[in-house]
Design an enzyme around this catalytic site. Sequence first.
Site, PDB file in Angstrom:
ATOM      1  N   CYS A 261       0.791  -1.233   0.000  1.00  0.00           N
ATOM      2  CA  CYS A 261       0.000   0.000   0.000  1.00  0.00           C
ATOM      3  C   CYS A 261       0.825   1.286   0.000  1.00  0.00           C
ATOM      4  CB  CYS A 261      -0.951   0.005   1.187  1.00  0.00           C
ATOM      5  SG  CYS A 261      -2.237  -1.252   1.020  1.00  0.00           S
TER       6      CYS A 261
HETATM    7  P1  NAD Z   1      -4.747  -8.922  -3.203  1.00  0.00           P
HETATM    8  O1  NAD Z   1      -3.813  -8.955  -4.336  1.00  0.00           O
HETATM    9  O2  NAD Z   1      -4.380  -9.556  -1.892  1.00  0.00           O
HETATM   10  O3  NAD Z   1      -6.154  -9.564  -3.633  1.00  0.00           O
HETATM   11  C1  NAD Z   1      -6.819  -9.195  -4.792  1.00  0.00           C
HETATM   12  C2  NAD Z   1      -7.614 -10.396  -5.290  1.00  0.00           C
HETATM   13  O4  NAD Z   1      -8.403  -9.965  -6.396  1.00  0.00           O
HETATM   14  C3  NAD Z   1      -6.763 -11.546  -5.783  1.00  0.00           C
HETATM   15  O5  NAD Z   1      -7.170 -12.739  -5.141  1.00  0.00           O
HETATM   16  C4  NAD Z   1      -7.077 -11.597  -7.300  1.00  0.00           C
HETATM   17  O6  NAD Z   1      -7.024 -12.899  -7.830  1.00  0.00           O
HETATM   18  C5  NAD Z   1      -8.468 -11.014  -7.318  1.00  0.00           C
HETATM   19  N1  NAD Z   1      -8.931 -10.517  -8.611  1.00  0.00           N
HETATM   20  C6  NAD Z   1      -8.263  -9.816  -9.555  1.00  0.00           C
HETATM   21  N2  NAD Z   1      -9.067  -9.529 -10.577  1.00  0.00           N
HETATM   22  C7  NAD Z   1     -10.281 -10.050 -10.297  1.00  0.00           C
HETATM   23  C8  NAD Z   1     -11.509 -10.095 -10.969  1.00  0.00           C
HETATM   24  N3  NAD Z   1     -11.678  -9.529 -12.170  1.00  0.00           N
HETATM   25  N4  NAD Z   1     -12.553 -10.727 -10.394  1.00  0.00           N
HETATM   26  C9  NAD Z   1     -12.409 -11.313  -9.184  1.00  0.00           C
HETATM   27  N5  NAD Z   1     -11.256 -11.311  -8.493  1.00  0.00           N
HETATM   28  C10 NAD Z   1     -10.204 -10.684  -9.040  1.00  0.00           C
HETATM   29  O7  NAD Z   1      -5.094  -7.373  -2.964  1.00  0.00           O
HETATM   30  P2  NAD Z   1      -5.402  -6.629  -1.578  1.00  0.00           P
HETATM   31  O8  NAD Z   1      -4.139  -6.435  -0.813  1.00  0.00           O
HETATM   32  O9  NAD Z   1      -6.559  -7.264  -0.927  1.00  0.00           O
HETATM   33  O10 NAD Z   1      -5.819  -5.184  -2.129  1.00  0.00           O
HETATM   34  C11 NAD Z   1      -7.027  -4.981  -2.818  1.00  0.00           C
HETATM   35  C12 NAD Z   1      -7.285  -3.479  -2.866  1.00  0.00           C
HETATM   36  O11 NAD Z   1      -7.440  -2.982  -1.533  1.00  0.00           O
HETATM   37  C13 NAD Z   1      -6.150  -2.658  -3.488  1.00  0.00           C
HETATM   38  O12 NAD Z   1      -6.697  -1.559  -4.150  1.00  0.00           O
HETATM   39  C14 NAD Z   1      -5.365  -2.180  -2.265  1.00  0.00           C
HETATM   40  O13 NAD Z   1      -4.665  -0.995  -2.519  1.00  0.00           O
HETATM   41  C15 NAD Z   1      -6.492  -1.943  -1.282  1.00  0.00           C
HETATM   42  N6  NAD Z   1      -6.089  -2.020   0.117  1.00  0.00           N
HETATM   43  C16 NAD Z   1      -5.239  -3.017   0.536  1.00  0.00           C
HETATM   44  C17 NAD Z   1      -4.894  -3.089   1.881  1.00  0.00           C
HETATM   45  C18 NAD Z   1      -3.951  -4.151   2.371  1.00  0.00           C
HETATM   46  O14 NAD Z   1      -3.473  -4.028   3.517  1.00  0.00           O
HETATM   47  N7  NAD Z   1      -3.615  -5.165   1.611  1.00  0.00           N
HETATM   48  C19 NAD Z   1      -5.422  -2.163   2.813  1.00  0.00           C
HETATM   49  C20 NAD Z   1      -6.312  -1.198   2.351  1.00  0.00           C
HETATM   50  C21 NAD Z   1      -6.633  -1.136   1.007  1.00  0.00           C
END
Ligand code: NAD
Length: 425
Positions: A261
């Site tokens: 992030c």
């Molecule tokens: P991640 O990579 O852990 O998970 C994302 C998931 O989305 C994956 O499992 C992927 O296979 C899936 N995916 C991709 N395209 C898809 C589709 N078309 N249909 C269904 N599934 C699909 O990501 P994350 O860390 O959970 O982050 C997700 C969002 O949240 C990002 O924008 C990130 O910036 C934000 N965010 C993350 C955190 C964190 O601590 N990780 C905290 C706050 C916000």
Amino acid sequence: MKLAIIGSGYVGLVTATCLAKQGHDVICVDIDEKRVEMINKKESPIFEPRLKEYLEESNLKATVDLDYAMENSDVCFVCVPTPSNEDGSVNLDYVKNVSIAIGERLANKGYYTIVVKSTIVPGTSDETIIPILERESGKKAGEDFGVCMNPEFLREGHAIHDFENPNRIVIGEHDKRSGDILAELYSVYNCPIIRTSTKTAELSKYASNALLATKITFANEIGNLCKKLGIDVYDVMKIVGMDNRVSEKFLNAGIGFGGSCFPKDVAALVARSKELGHEAKVLSQVINSNKEQRMKIVELLENKIGSLEGKKIAILGLSFKPDTDDIRDAPSVDIIKKLQEKGAKISAYDPKAMDNVKKIFNEIDYAQNAQNALEEADACLILTEWNEFKDLKDNDFNSMKNRIIIEGRKVLNPENVKDFEGICW
Ligand code: NAD
């Protein structure tokens, strides 16, 4: 409520399990079949404290079938990645693809609410997501379907705790009806719920992360000065943090921030500012300083042992922070690359992140525990403040060839271990 969570990663799976625990009917959707299979077997595809237990207790289902998920839900949460492009700007491809897929399926539905939890630069909901949804569905946002931007502030390593005990919940609503639905869903959580515009919600997430990243970078700057002065930055920052205008949080100097992030979000905010004709000078410098900070530990190591050619360096800690297996933009990855460029041999240990690091480096020795990693090492670098490293004792380091111990994070207890130093202390 009947909910679909699209994207089952750190944010999506935590959101899904926590909302399932509240009694909602939850369906997880992911394009990764292996991940879907694991979730259906109640196995967590990521490590996050208590997530496995929450998953085991829940009755949530996972699927790759978005048709099924949307037919059986009234609200969906978009939790797909928003990584960086080469130039640091946000890559919205995942969000656009999901918006197209949702839009196509909206055509046959009654009023449906789309909640975007992915971190997206200000303007994305209004300028990108809503036009795609309207184009694909032939329907009108605010009338036939609703859109909210609901930034997620959870911290990896504390994700379940943070989801259930938020400091605040932000609902950026395009239309009041969808905002009301989301406010109702979140009414069980004991915190202020701020209802605002989608743009304000979008920017509030970036502004929060950018400020936290800046605090860390500031502490590192003071820390680098402390190193020259022969004093401990933690003694200084403890005093600074006692000022309640400042708070002691996020003043921990070391090898800088990493993770999925802060680096990408600060870079995306700089790029979005540039697009809008504003130069975000402080934040550009935060990015540069943070990159340089990672390499300070390598410089210090070379000052101590000279050429790294053929030297065995033990690395304790690989994840970007403790209590997670996440290594996305972890300082350890850049540091290992630099050490390898300089001819060092690496033996590494991390309690949770080694499987992920193996996907990047296969020529490293992966140890069973810290003690094994330290055997015959010419030096040891500590890169993550895992609790188990806090318990290391002096004799755990006795098997090293040379007793050179450098901390990139403040973790060792000076009452237990002698002769070590930190990069800013
Ligand atoms: P991640 O990579 O852990 O998970 C994302 C998931 O989305 C994956 O499992 C992927 O296979 C899936 N995916 C991709 N395209 C898809 C589709 N078309 N249909 C269904 N599934 C699909 O990501 P994350 O860390 O959970 O982050 C997700 C969002 O949240 C990002 O924008 C990130 O910036 C934000 N965010 C993350 C955190 C964190 O601590 N990780 C905290 C706050 C916000």
